[in-house]
Design an enzyme around this catalytic site. Structure first.
Site, PDB file in Angstrom:
ATOM      1  N   ASP A  19     -10.916  31.815 -26.282  1.00  0.00           N
ATOM      2  CA  ASP A  19     -11.453  31.610 -27.623  1.00  0.00           C
ATOM      3  C   ASP A  19     -10.541  30.641 -28.361  1.00  0.00           C
ATOM      4  OD1 ASP A  19     -13.193  33.567 -26.821  1.00  0.00           O
ATOM      5  OD2 ASP A  19     -12.466  35.099 -28.199  1.00  0.00           O
ATOM      6  N   ASP A 139     -24.816  39.985 -30.781  1.00  0.00           N
ATOM      7  CA  ASP A 139     -23.620  40.639 -31.298  1.00  0.00           C
ATOM      8  C   ASP A 139     -24.062  41.724 -32.271  1.00  0.00           C
ATOM      9  OD1 ASP A 139     -22.299  38.588 -29.920  1.00  0.00           O
ATOM     10  OD2 ASP A 139     -22.391  37.292 -31.678  1.00  0.00           O
TER      11      ASP A 139
END
Length: 250
Positions: A19, A139
């Protein structure tokens, strides 16, 4: 006795996360800016996981996820050019043109969250030209799908959302449980199992992995893979140990 469940576990993949925020590898707690811990150069991190045996890398442009447009293109491009394993990339990919551009630049799969939730047909549009190239990111926070960098509720459950993509060509669903993401306090398996049972699309789980037991528990839900970030970066276990735990060699 060898069972189908054994086969599923053996095929289960542990995918390291890279990330990127402000050009560096970070891990966030519950996806919130300001909670990040930094882990250095993205290319070095990616190479570390490949050297450890990673067969796929999960790349996220975190600034892109929050701002709605890619903000770490140079760092991500450097990773893609440096590695020789399949990559899946998310964060700031809002249009079919964005996705196609990335696929043509060498990304193997694009991860669409906000774009796919707001316009499911974009999955079919991209998949027609590049089959098996779109991962839909669902998500969830408190059982509701969230978008725009996990800041806005979409008023739909992950299972309801997943049903939209069965006939649109999605290669996989990436399910991140924001409630446990980045906390290193364990996983919630039931939401993953519900999603696996609700769709024929392979499910990639993410969020909360802290131990080898967590990895095994997610493998047993029927998920196809798990994305692991903080636990690997913090040395809770190695990639080798995780794969061995799934295969029953621990």
């Amino acid at each position: 006795m060898h069972t189908d469940a054994d086969d599923a576990r053996e095929e289960f993949e542990v995918i390291p996360a890279v990330d990127v925020q402000d050009g560096e590898v970070v891990q966030l707690v519950q996806g919130e800016r300001g909670t990040e811990k930094t882990y250095g150069d993205p290319v070095e991190a990616a190479q570390r996981w490949i050297d450890a045996g990673a067969e796929t890398l999960h790349l996220v442009d975190l600034d892109g996820a929050f701002e709605g447009e890619r903000a770490n293109a140079d760092a991500i491009d450097a990773v893609i050019e440096a590695v020789g394993v399949p990559t899946q990339l998310g964060g700031g990919i809002r249009t079919a043109d964005d996705a196609v551009d990335l696929l043509e630049r060498g990304v193997d799969r694009v991860i669409l969250g906000t774009a796919a939730v707001e316009n499911p047909e974009i999955v079919a549009e991209i998949s027609e030209e590049y089959p098996d190239s779109v991962v839909v990111s669902l998500d969830a926070k408190d059982g509701e799908v969230v978008v725009e960098g996990w800041t806005e509720g979409a008023e739909i459950s992950p299972v309801e959302a997943a049903e939209r993509y069965d006939d649109l060509g999605a290669a996989a669903i990436l399910f991140t449980n924001v409630d446990v993401e980045g906390q290193l306090e364990g996983v919630a398996t039931e939401p993953v199992r519900e999603l696996v049972d609700a769709t024929d699309i392979p499910v990639i789980a993410s969020g909360g992995v802290a131990t080898l037991a967590d990895v095994r528990a997610l493998a047993e839900t029927g998920a196809a893979a798990v994305v692991v970030g903080s636990a690997l970066y913090e040395g809770a276990f190695t990639l080798d140990e995780a794969q061995a735990a799934i295969e029953g060699d621990d």
